[in-house]
Motif scaffolding. Structure first.
Motif, PDB file in Angstrom:
ATOM      1  N   LEU A 306       0.810  -1.214   0.000  1.00 21.35           N
ATOM      2  CA  LEU A 306       0.000   0.000   0.000  1.00 21.35           C
ATOM      3  C   LEU A 306       0.846   1.267   0.000  1.00 21.35           C
ATOM      4  N   VAL A 307       1.916   1.266   0.780  1.00 26.14           N
ATOM      5  CA  VAL A 307       2.665   2.495   1.021  1.00 26.14           C
ATOM      6  C   VAL A 307       3.845   2.657   0.064  1.00 26.14           C
ATOM      7  N   PHE A 308       4.722   1.654   0.021  1.00 22.89           N
ATOM      8  CA  PHE A 308       5.940   1.800  -0.775  1.00 22.89           C
ATOM      9  C   PHE A 308       5.667   1.661  -2.265  1.00 22.89           C
ATOM     10  N   LEU A 309       4.881   0.654  -2.638  1.00 22.42           N
ATOM     11  CA  LEU A 309       4.646   0.411  -4.061  1.00 22.42           C
ATOM     12  C   LEU A 309       3.796   1.498  -4.708  1.00 22.42           C
ATOM     13  N   LEU A 391       7.621  -8.708  -4.356  1.00 26.49           N
ATOM     14  CA  LEU A 391       6.950  -8.026  -3.242  1.00 26.49           C
ATOM     15  C   LEU A 391       5.484  -7.768  -3.568  1.00 26.49           C
ATOM     16  N   THR A 392       5.230  -7.342  -4.797  1.00 29.68           N
ATOM     17  CA  THR A 392       3.861  -7.061  -5.234  1.00 29.68           C
ATOM     18  C   THR A 392       3.023  -8.337  -5.281  1.00 29.68           C
ATOM     19  N   ALA A 393       3.613  -9.425  -5.747  1.00 31.98           N
ATOM     20  CA  ALA A 393       2.891 -10.699  -5.794  1.00 31.98           C
ATOM     21  C   ALA A 393       2.498 -11.147  -4.394  1.00 31.98           C
ATOM     22  N   CYS A 394       3.373 -10.922  -3.416  1.00 36.14           N
ATOM     23  CA  CYS A 394       3.067 -11.282  -2.030  1.00 36.14           C
ATOM     24  C   CYS A 394       1.946 -10.407  -1.473  1.00 36.14           C
ATOM     25  N   TYR A 395       1.963  -9.136  -1.823  1.00 38.94           N
ATOM     26  CA  TYR A 395       0.890  -8.231  -1.396  1.00 38.94           C
ATOM     27  C   TYR A 395      -0.451  -8.688  -1.964  1.00 38.94           C
ATOM     28  N   GLY A 396      -0.478  -8.982  -3.265  1.00 43.24           N
ATOM     29  CA  GLY A 396      -1.703  -9.474  -3.883  1.00 43.24           C
ATOM     30  C   GLY A 396      -2.129 -10.821  -3.323  1.00 43.24           C
ATOM     31  N   GLY A 397      -1.140 -11.689  -3.042  1.00 45.16           N
ATOM     32  CA  GLY A 397      -1.448 -12.997  -2.485  1.00 45.16           C
ATOM     33  C   GLY A 397      -2.129 -12.914  -1.136  1.00 45.16           C
ATOM     34  N   GLY A 398      -1.781 -11.892  -0.355  1.00 46.82           N
ATOM     35  CA  GLY A 398      -2.432 -11.699   0.932  1.00 46.82           C
ATOM     36  C   GLY A 398      -3.914 -11.465   0.789  1.00 46.82           C
ATOM     37  N   HIS A 419     -14.460 -10.816   7.096  1.00 46.84           N
ATOM     38  CA  HIS A 419     -13.719 -10.271   5.958  1.00 46.84           C
ATOM     39  C   HIS A 419     -13.871  -8.753   5.913  1.00 46.84           C
ATOM     40  N   GLY A 420     -15.077  -8.287   6.196  1.00 51.05           N
ATOM     41  CA  GLY A 420     -15.300  -6.843   6.208  1.00 51.05           C
ATOM     42  C   GLY A 420     -14.483  -6.143   7.272  1.00 51.05           C
ATOM     43  N   ILE A 421     -14.455  -6.707   8.476  1.00 51.66           N
ATOM     44  CA  ILE A 421     -13.697  -6.081   9.564  1.00 51.66           C
ATOM     45  C   ILE A 421     -12.208  -6.077   9.268  1.00 51.66           C
ATOM     46  N   ILE A 422     -11.714  -7.153   8.697  1.00 54.52           N
ATOM     47  CA  ILE A 422     -10.267  -7.225   8.466  1.00 54.52           C
ATOM     48  C   ILE A 422      -9.826  -6.254   7.374  1.00 54.52           C
ATOM     49  N   LEU A 423     -10.765  -5.821   6.529  1.00 53.09           N
ATOM     50  CA  LEU A 423     -10.411  -4.818   5.521  1.00 53.09           C
ATOM     51  C   LEU A 423     -10.114  -3.458   6.147  1.00 53.09           C
ATOM     52  N   THR A 424     -10.544  -3.261   7.408  1.00 48.38           N
ATOM     53  CA  THR A 424     -10.163  -2.014   8.085  1.00 48.38           C
ATOM     54  C   THR A 424      -8.654  -1.981   8.320  1.00 48.38           C
ATOM     55  N   ALA A 425      -8.024  -3.147   8.435  1.00 46.99           N
ATOM     56  CA  ALA A 425      -6.557  -3.185   8.559  1.00 46.99           C
ATOM     57  C   ALA A 425      -5.925  -2.625   7.294  1.00 46.99           C
ATOM     58  N   TRP A 426      -6.485  -2.995   6.144  1.00 47.44           N
ATOM     59  CA  TRP A 426      -6.010  -2.468   4.860  1.00 47.44           C
ATOM     60  C   TRP A 426      -6.229  -0.961   4.783  1.00 47.44           C
ATOM     61  N   ALA A 427      -7.398  -0.492   5.229  1.00 42.34           N
ATOM     62  CA  ALA A 427      -7.696   0.944   5.179  1.00 42.34           C
ATOM     63  C   ALA A 427      -6.762   1.725   6.103  1.00 42.34           C
ATOM     64  N   ILE A 428      -6.550   1.208   7.315  1.00 41.54           N
ATOM     65  CA  ILE A 428      -5.652   1.891   8.259  1.00 41.54           C
ATOM     66  C   ILE A 428      -4.222   1.906   7.732  1.00 41.54           C
ATOM     67  N   ALA A 429      -3.786   0.782   7.156  1.00 41.31           N
ATOM     68  CA  ALA A 429      -2.435   0.716   6.600  1.00 41.31           C
ATOM     69  C   ALA A 429      -2.269   1.700   5.444  1.00 41.31           C
ATOM     70  N   GLY A 430      -3.310   1.820   4.609  1.00 42.21           N
ATOM     71  CA  GLY A 430      -3.227   2.720   3.465  1.00 42.21           C
ATOM     72  C   GLY A 430      -3.218   4.184   3.858  1.00 42.21           C
ATOM     73  N   GLY A 434       0.344   5.808   4.677  1.00 40.24           N
ATOM     74  CA  GLY A 434       0.615   6.815   3.657  1.00 40.24           C
ATOM     75  C   GLY A 434       0.978   8.158   4.258  1.00 40.24           C
ATOM     76  N   LEU A 435       0.265   8.538   5.315  1.00 36.11           N
ATOM     77  CA  LEU A 435       0.559   9.813   5.980  1.00 36.11           C
ATOM     78  C   LEU A 435       1.936   9.788   6.637  1.00 36.11           C
ATOM     79  N   LEU A 436       2.283   8.660   7.287  1.00 37.63           N
ATOM     80  CA  LEU A 436       3.592   8.544   7.926  1.00 37.63           C
ATOM     81  C   LEU A 436       4.710   8.583   6.887  1.00 37.63           C
ATOM     82  N   PHE A 437       4.532   7.852   5.793  1.00 34.77           N
ATOM     83  CA  PHE A 437       5.535   7.852   4.726  1.00 34.77           C
ATOM     84  C   PHE A 437       5.739   9.265   4.186  1.00 34.77           C
ATOM     85  N   THR A 438       4.637   9.963   3.926  1.00 36.34           N
ATOM     86  CA  THR A 438       4.724  11.326   3.388  1.00 36.34           C
ATOM     87  C   THR A 438       5.397  12.265   4.379  1.00 36.34           C
ATOM     88  N   GLY A 439       5.086  12.100   5.677  1.00 33.98           N
ATOM     89  CA  GLY A 439       5.705  12.946   6.691  1.00 33.98           C
ATOM     90  C   GLY A 439       7.210  12.769   6.742  1.00 33.98           C
TER      91      GLY A 439
END
Length: 560
Positions: A306-309, A391-398, A419-430, A434-439
């Motif tokens: 989500l962040v680096f790629l 790295l991208t294949a592993c991300y997609g595989g997850g 499945h819906g709840i665990i997608l919040t992990a994806w949203a928080i990570a994104g 993203g904000l931490l990386f940009t900072g």
């Protein structure tokens, strides 16, 4: 361990919402869902119709990932532009915020509406999500026409994102129920469509906007997406009561020819122990230690992708000195590896096991993230591309493997909500990542580094590596083996894991490795206690028909 449910107040309503996943259907509804079509055009329903319908449906949901192509045109349309070096440059850059809002509400909607999806079925849920996506596009159209960025945020970001979250989990939930024999393939194929749509549909908006204008583009795409998604919704449904395929029921319990449940585990000593996922209530699943570990593991598996790629094009041009066309090509190829990873790892998980696949993916990510700073410092371009695509294949595989993993662990009646709840992990990570990386990035730029210095990316890689490493540690403690999940805790035991098949207890006594004989003896004693304490009975499974267990039910609530 059973969760104490409140009986009054707002918490009681929330508890009821997350504790009830039973789908009620009349006999007439069940009979009607056995066919597809109307009158002389009707035909018997076939579960394989779910595959193309889910793929196409998810491909349109994947248009969310293509939002970046709208950023520049919307900014120019709303704020005007100036000419710099012969190019039009928008006076303000606010359209990109829409994507982050949509991602946030995507995850929030999936988490909140998951239990409701299980209660009403995938067809009704996907129709509601499709309608919300259409309304979101129409509100965004009005916002663009009247140059109101707030309406774009609210329309596409809040309403559209909420609709897409519900749409995303609907076909995935249904596929897990129809394909207990091929859960990995079913999950991977569906979410592969999401990735394919992000590539294919990214090519549509700009030529269309050039031909008919930006406002009409949103309106046209909104109605076109709605028409296709509506037809797919008509195909979605869940299996009838008592559904069996290839010798197993919806919970992957083996069944005999007359429908009686056999042993879930092939061990001789497990002949009267049933898949624990079949009897888990949703609320117990959510608060189980296993689900918490899987949530954090998924967060660690998602962070790099989500962040680096997301900065891949900039890295190719700024660090390795390639031109814009080359960067675009690399990003497109990278999208292909995302798709391949979703399908490859999910399919492999049917053979190797879900946990083993995540161990492989996280190991590869940790090694790659640790080596990337050196590769970028020496500017080894071929090596960079090789490790990035892995790295991208592993991300997609997850993403491809997680629905089947959750279904194995907690049962098909809970998959939509979990499945819906665990997608919040994806949203928080994104969003958070993203904000931490940009900072960190902006801080280094302000302190004298330039966009051509690899350190502005490498410094971020260290905290990303830390998060991925924590995800690797957590997956090691997820108990997927039926013995690991059901054997009672020893005195002073904190947790347990397996390493190369060895049963390992960790507690106040330190680390204790059980021999095979000792493990077999404890398991035999547990099975014997189950046999003596549990009479032959009929067991009501949430979301399924009553089934005869013939002395195979588990005593009370399972402690996780």
């Amino acid at each position: 361990m059973a969760i104490k449910v409140p009986t009054s107040g707002p918490l009681a309503y929330i508890a009821h919402h997350y504790n009830n996943t039973t789908l009620h259907r009349t006999d007439a509804q069940i009979e009607k869902e056995k066919t597809l079509g109307v009158g002389p055009l009707s035909m018997p329903y076939n579960r394989w119709l779910m595959f193309p319908a889910a793929f196409i449906f998810q491909a349109i949901c994947g248009s969310l990932y293509a939002w970046s192509v709208f950023n520049d045109p919307i900014d120019k349309e709303l704020y005007g532009f100036k000419i710099e070096k012969g190019k039009q440059v928008a006076l303000k850059h606010n359209a990109s915020v829409t994507f982050y809002i949509a991602v946030g509400f995507f995850g929030l909607s999936a988490a909140i509406n998951g239990p409701w999806l299980e209660r009403v079925g995938p067809r009704k849920a996907s129709l509601v999500g499709t309608t919300l996506f259409l309304v979101g596009n129409m509100v965004a159209t009005i916002g663009i026409h009247f140059k109101l960025i707030g309406l774009v945020y609210f329309g596409y970001g809040v309403i559209g994102g909420s609709g897409l979250g519900l749409c995303y989990i609907s076909p995935v939930s249904a596929l897990q129920k129809w394909f207990p024999d091929r859960r990995g393939v079913a999950a991977g194929f569906a979410v592969c469509g999401f990735g394919a749509g992000s590539i294919a549909l990214a090519k549509v908006p700009l030529p269309l906007a050039a031909a008919i204008g930006l406002t009409k583009t949103f309106m046209t795409l909104g109605f076109a997406y709605f028409a296709v998604m509506f037809l797919c919704c008509l195909i979605f449904r869940v299996p009838p009561p008592g559904f069996q395929v290839n010798g197993m029921d919806m919970y992957r319990n083996k069944v005999t020819s007359n429908g009686d449940i056999e042993a879930f585990n092939t061990d001789k000593t497990a002949s009267n122990v049933r898949n624990p996922a079949a009897s888990l209530a949703l609320i117990d699943s959510i608060f189980s230690s296993e689900y918490r570990l899987i949530y954090l593991m998924f967060f660690g598996n998602s962070i790099a992708g989500l962040v680096f790629l997301s900065r891949l094009a900039n890295i190719v041009t700024d660090i390795f000195g390639k031109d814009g066309n080359t960067a675009t090509t690399i990003v497109s190829i990278n999208g292909g590896f995302n798709l391949a990873g979703r399908l490859f790892f999910s399919t492999a998980s049917d053979l190797l096991g879900r946990k083993n696949c995540y161990i492989v993916m996280l190991t590869l990510q940790v090694v790659i993230l640790a080596s990337l700073p050196t590769i970028m410092a020496v500017k080894n371009y071929p090596a960079f591309l090789a490790v990035i695509w892995i790295l991208t294949a592993c991300y997609g595989g997850g993403f491809g493997t997680i629905p089947a993993f959750l279904c194995d662990m907690f049962g098909p009646s809970n998959i939509g909500a979990l499945h819906g709840i665990i997608l919040t992990a994806w949203a928080i990570a994104g969003v958070g990542g993203g904000l931490l990386f940009t900072g960190v990035y902006n801080n280094l730029i302000n302190n004298g580094y330039t966009i051509n210095d690899s350190w502005i990316y490498s410094k971020n890689l260290y905290w990303i590596l830390g998060v991925a490493s924590i995800g690797f540690i957590f997956i090691m403690f997820v108990r997927t083996n039926i013995r690991d999940r059901l054997l009672p805790k020893a005195d002073g035991e904190f947790t347990r894991t397996r390493f190369f098949g060895k049963f390992i207890r960790i507690g106040s006594f330190g680390v204790k490795v059980l021999s095979k004989d000792q493990e077999d003896r404890e398991w035999a004693e547990y099975v014997e206690s189950v046999s003596q304490s549990t009479p032959s009975t009929m067991h009501e499974v949430k979301g399924a028909q009553p089934v005869a267990l013939d002395n195979k039910d588990l005593p009370g609530k399972m402690e996780l």
